[in-house]
Every structure is written in structure tokens, then in C-alpha cells.
Write a protein that holds these residues in place. Sequence first.
Motif, PDB file in Angstrom:
ATOM      1  N   GLU A   1       0.843  -1.194   0.000  1.00 47.69           N
ATOM      2  CA  GLU A   1       0.000   0.000   0.000  1.00 47.69           C
ATOM      3  C   GLU A   1       0.876   1.241   0.000  1.00 47.69           C
TER       4      GLU A   1
ATOM      5  N   GLU B   1      -7.592   8.830  -5.369  1.00 49.79           N
ATOM      6  CA  GLU B   1      -8.061   7.892  -4.358  1.00 49.79           C
ATOM      7  C   GLU B   1      -8.114   6.456  -4.869  1.00 49.79           C
ATOM      8  N   SER B   2      -8.128   6.272  -6.187  1.00 47.49           N
ATOM      9  CA  SER B   2      -8.158   4.923  -6.749  1.00 47.49           C
ATOM     10  C   SER B   2      -6.790   4.246  -6.658  1.00 47.49           C
TER      11      SER B   2
ATOM     12  N   LYS C   1      -4.335   2.937  -4.435  1.00 51.93           N
ATOM     13  CA  LYS C   1      -4.087   2.530  -3.048  1.00 51.93           C
ATOM     14  C   LYS C   1      -2.816   1.695  -2.912  1.00 51.93           C
ATOM     15  N   THR C   2      -2.522   0.899  -3.961  1.00 55.73           N
ATOM     16  CA  THR C   2      -1.366  -0.008  -3.895  1.00 55.73           C
ATOM     17  C   THR C   2      -0.450   0.222  -5.094  1.00 55.73           C
TER      18      THR C   2
ATOM     19  N   ASP D   1      -2.042  -1.038  -8.180  1.00 54.03           N
ATOM     20  CA  ASP D   1      -2.995  -0.135  -8.833  1.00 54.03           C
ATOM     21  C   ASP D   1      -2.279   0.743  -9.870  1.00 54.03           C
TER      22      ASP D   1
END
Length: 84
Positions: free
Chosen positions: A29, A64-65, A67-68, A71
Motif C-alpha cells: 500500500e 483515491e483509486s 491505493k497499492t 494499482d
Amino acid sequence: MSKDIEASIIALIASSGEIEAGAITRDTELAELEIDSLVLTEIVMDIEDQHDIEIDLNTAEAWESLKTVGDIVDMVKKLVADKN
């Protein structure tokens, strides 16, 4: 090529956050890495330069999309594939 994308993104994150690349995985994350939005913006700009793509992160939802690390990798892979 997709492994190259993942490896290059992990290397960028590691060097920007002064973290050992081996400690970063797809599931890591971003919050764990203590990467603030300014550093993340710099990482995104470097990724854009490396892969000749444009990442639209002008909206709060886009930020905000992410997170990791996975992503980010998935987003870049999709943009690269769409470009070709």
C-alpha cells in the motif's frame, strides 16, 4: 514487457521513497510507504516520461483509486496497451 513495467515502477517508487526495491510488491500500500502526494506526482511524471503515456490524475477520485503499487502498475499497463 509487463514485468518490465512493473519492475520499472517499483524501482521508481523505491528510489523516490528511499526504500529497498525488494521490500515493495504489487500488494504494498502506498500509505505504508509514506509517499505523499507531491512525491507520488513526481513518480507519475517519471512514469509518463519512461513509457510515453499521459496519466490523468486531475480528479480526487483518480488519486483515491491508487491505493497499492499494483494499482499504479495496472493503470500504466492499460495505458501502454491502449497506446499500441
